[in-house]
Design a protein around this motif. Sequence first.
Motif, short mmCIF file in Angstrom:
data_model
loop_
_atom_site.label_atom_id
_atom_site.label_comp_id
_atom_site.label_asym_id
_atom_site.label_seq_id
_atom_site.Cartn_x
_atom_site.Cartn_y
_atom_site.Cartn_z
N HIS A 179 0.83 -1.21 0.00
CA HIS A 179 0.00 0.00 0.00
C HIS A 179 0.86 1.26 0.00
CE1 HIS A 179 -3.31 2.69 0.77
NE2 HIS A 179 -2.76 3.09 1.92
N GLU B 123 2.31 1.81 -3.35
CA GLU B 123 1.26 2.35 -4.21
C GLU B 123 1.09 3.84 -3.96
OE1 GLU B 123 -3.09 0.75 -5.73
OE2 GLU B 123 -2.35 0.20 -3.75
N GLN B 124 1.12 4.25 -2.68
CA GLN B 124 0.99 5.68 -2.35
C GLN B 124 2.18 6.47 -2.90
OE1 GLN B 124 0.46 5.20 2.05
NE2 GLN B 124 -1.17 6.69 1.75
N ALA C 88 1.81 6.95 -6.50
CA ALA C 88 0.71 7.88 -6.81
C ALA C 88 1.16 9.32 -6.72
CB ALA C 88 -0.47 7.60 -5.88
N GLU D 275 0.32 4.90 -11.58
CA GLU D 275 -0.68 3.96 -11.07
C GLU D 275 -0.45 2.61 -11.74
OE1 GLU D 275 -5.54 3.40 -10.75
OE2 GLU D 275 -4.67 5.29 -11.43
N ARG E 41 -2.40 -4.67 -10.15
CA ARG E 41 -2.00 -5.53 -9.04
C ARG E 41 -0.75 -6.34 -9.35
NH1 ARG E 41 -5.95 -10.05 -6.17
NH2 ARG E 41 -4.37 -10.91 -4.73
N LEU F 274 2.33 -4.06 -9.60
CA LEU F 274 2.73 -3.58 -8.27
C LEU F 274 3.45 -4.68 -7.50
CD1 LEU F 274 2.64 -1.28 -6.21
CD2 LEU F 274 0.44 -2.18 -5.41
N ARG G 71 7.05 7.14 -14.75
CA ARG G 71 6.11 8.26 -14.91
C ARG G 71 5.62 8.42 -16.34
NH1 ARG G 71 8.02 13.55 -11.59
NH2 ARG G 71 9.95 13.12 -12.71
#
Length: 877
Positions: free
Chosen positions: A203, A206-207, A210, A215, A218, A221, A243
Amino acid sequence: MTDRGQEGARLSIGIQPNHAALNRYAVPHIPNATIERTALASRLDSASECDLILVAAAPGSGKTALLAHWANASDQPMAWLSCDADDADAAWFWRDVIAAIRSAWADVSLGEGELTDDLDSRQLAIEIANELSLSAHPGVIIIDDFHLAQADPAAVVAFIEALPSCVQLVLGTRHDPPFPLGRMRVQGRLLELRQADLRFTDHEIEQALATLGVELGRDDLEHLTNLTEGWAAGVHLAGLSLRAATAPAEVIRRLGETDRSLVDFLMNEVIELQTPEIQDFLIDTGELEAFDAALCDCVTGRSDSREVLEEVRAANLFLVGLDGDSSWYRYHQLFREFLRARLRLVAPHRVPTIHRAAAAAFTERGDLVQAMRHSMSAGSTDEALERLTTHMAIWTTLDDQNIGGRVAQTWLTEHGADDVLAAPHRILACVVALDGAQLTEIADEWLERIEAVEASLGEANRLLLEQARSFHLLYRGDPAGALEHAVRAKEILDSRVIDSIWVPTLPMMFLQAQLWLDDAAGAAATIEAQRHSPHQTPVISAVRMPGFAAQLALLQGDYIAAERLALQAEAGAARIGLPRDAFGMAEPAATLADVAFERGRLVDVEARAEHVLRIVDNGRRPLLEVLGHLLLARLASANGDDVVVAIHLDRARGVLPNATAPVIAHIDRVELRHALDRHDPSAATTLLARLPSSPTTDLLAARVLLATGELGDAEILLQGSIGLATPRLQIEHGVLSALAAGDIDRAHAHLHEALELAQAMGYRRTIVSEGPALWELLRSLPTGIELVQYVDGLLEEAAGAVPPSRVVEQSNLVESLSERELTVLRYLSSRLDGTEIAAALYLSVNTIRSHVKAIYRKLGVNSRADAVRVGRSLGLI
């Protein structure tokens, strides 16, 4: 005077440092640190009972960001110090600590005359902590980049111990601090956050992505998480690469495989700017974990690697120096991974060639552990096992048991089933390696296979089989069984000349078993025979034999010889280049811990015992692990810490759950002595019943009788004692006989004889720790000139001795003494003054005075002498 020097001068007279310096005392703002580490912050919040919080991890792991977020979210005083190079000076470090505290606690007047420049660092640390106890506000002191500071470890420990309970110390560092953490760890006073704790979760990754506008699905990531292993800086760099990516999965796939790696700019901004010659050099040497110029020459075929390395270093190509003279290097981890992936992409055929060359180079240098690693990487399992066998035979053990176990398992999988008869010596070498790696079930299986064909084995293989059996049983905690098979091996060796690299290791089997069986005569005979043996390697003659001889001297009770031999072993290790944490260093470290215990240097005991356990951590030796825990249990008993005693005794028993009676007896004896020190004869009697019959058990039985007031029975038992074959047993017998004697003349005769021997052997604590009854005998002893100085020294030490804590019943008191007051009362019975007691307990003198007043009131006395007298009469001391 420099600006820094002016700042220090101002601090010493209470003037605020300049504005620029204050930035180091402010919680930093880190622009890229946008992730709220909620779970870690909760762990920090919930550790309010811990005296120390240690956040130790590699650069880029997010230590500073975590602590800064946590500090900014707190509503209590948060003193912050960001260490820099100046803090390598201990004096500047403590001045910086003072400045940080003053910036957070307005009601603390540090630096305004209370602290003087003539205090040593330990005293200064205690005074700083005591000043904080005067504040009405709880808070936290955060010292970031603590690895840059070089404060005296003893001073930092004193600071931690003296801090009031409402103030915590937090250290952010790249390395563990240079002071023991073991006691705080087992007491629950330490919270540790390390590399694994600081790893970003899925998590949090992921943050972080972001915030960069990235993004991922699953699967992508999960792939990125596995690739970066949650390393904060790596996640950020990967995000920068992703990016502008239109196909994230493809970019992630290539990050660790091609020229578009995790750190994308490496290829575009670094590698492609180099000449083809430098690119080849980087890619070839990227296979090495660490290297010097000569090793680079071997794997690249060059002769100018020193000059090339200097060029690489000057170009800032992610080269990290590993020593002070810049001769050994490694590449930054991510850069090395990139180079390894690059080689496998552009020239996979060079991989085994490079590793074979490295293995040959390390073999020539005598570093067989590195050689076997590279042999395994080259796919040469036979060569790896040959080097493993040679290493174990020469060094008598293997410090990196993981590689040993891996080599053994791989070779057995590839060749074992076909070579039970063709190469039993190789299978037996694997068995030894598997035992050392704690893969005992696999070792059992292959040992049984060789035993099944024992009748067909030649003499050399039968010799190795008996040695492997002996080693196997030592690792199982059966020294008697190990000695039996060592004797069989010696019978084979005595019957004929056998040329085997394992022959020099046989005395090691004998000595380990004999020492655990308390067989001093047998161990002495083994050492004497070894002195005349032609089968000696440098590590055996220079380190192992002096180390075992030191352990024998301890068993016999000669502390002077034990210390000399242990120091000889350490000097021998330094001479032949044996690492400090190598297995051969365990016996000298354990011996010096025991010597320090006898000399009353309890801090040294802890450091030496933890050194033993660090050695064990490198590759388990169960019996040494038991020994390390018993040392720490004895230390905790001397400090009156029942909880820590129980922890280490439990750990000692847990190391070898199937240990035989001789090993269990060593543990039971330590527990029995602790029970007697705590005046718990019932527990001591229960433990005594479990001990096997021996002269040592007889002496312990006499101690139990003395503890229950049965002096006559104790004297009768001691009069019937036989087999007192060592000075240790003779000294203890004499002291106990003196305490049990029915008249003063017999007591003096027994004590005089014991002291003559004790003086020659360097005894101190053993005599003094017998307590007031023996001290009275010492005072009344008519001594000749040869003992007077020794007895005076013992009495001087006794005057400063603090009785151990004990189980106490306070039903006779209207108001019970608190645990801290009971501790202070014990210290009042020594000759220590109030200032010395305060230093020993890490308290201020005023706090000690408050405890003493409470003790006087509760005991109904008006003086220190009366408090001690009443305390003894009530059984509180």
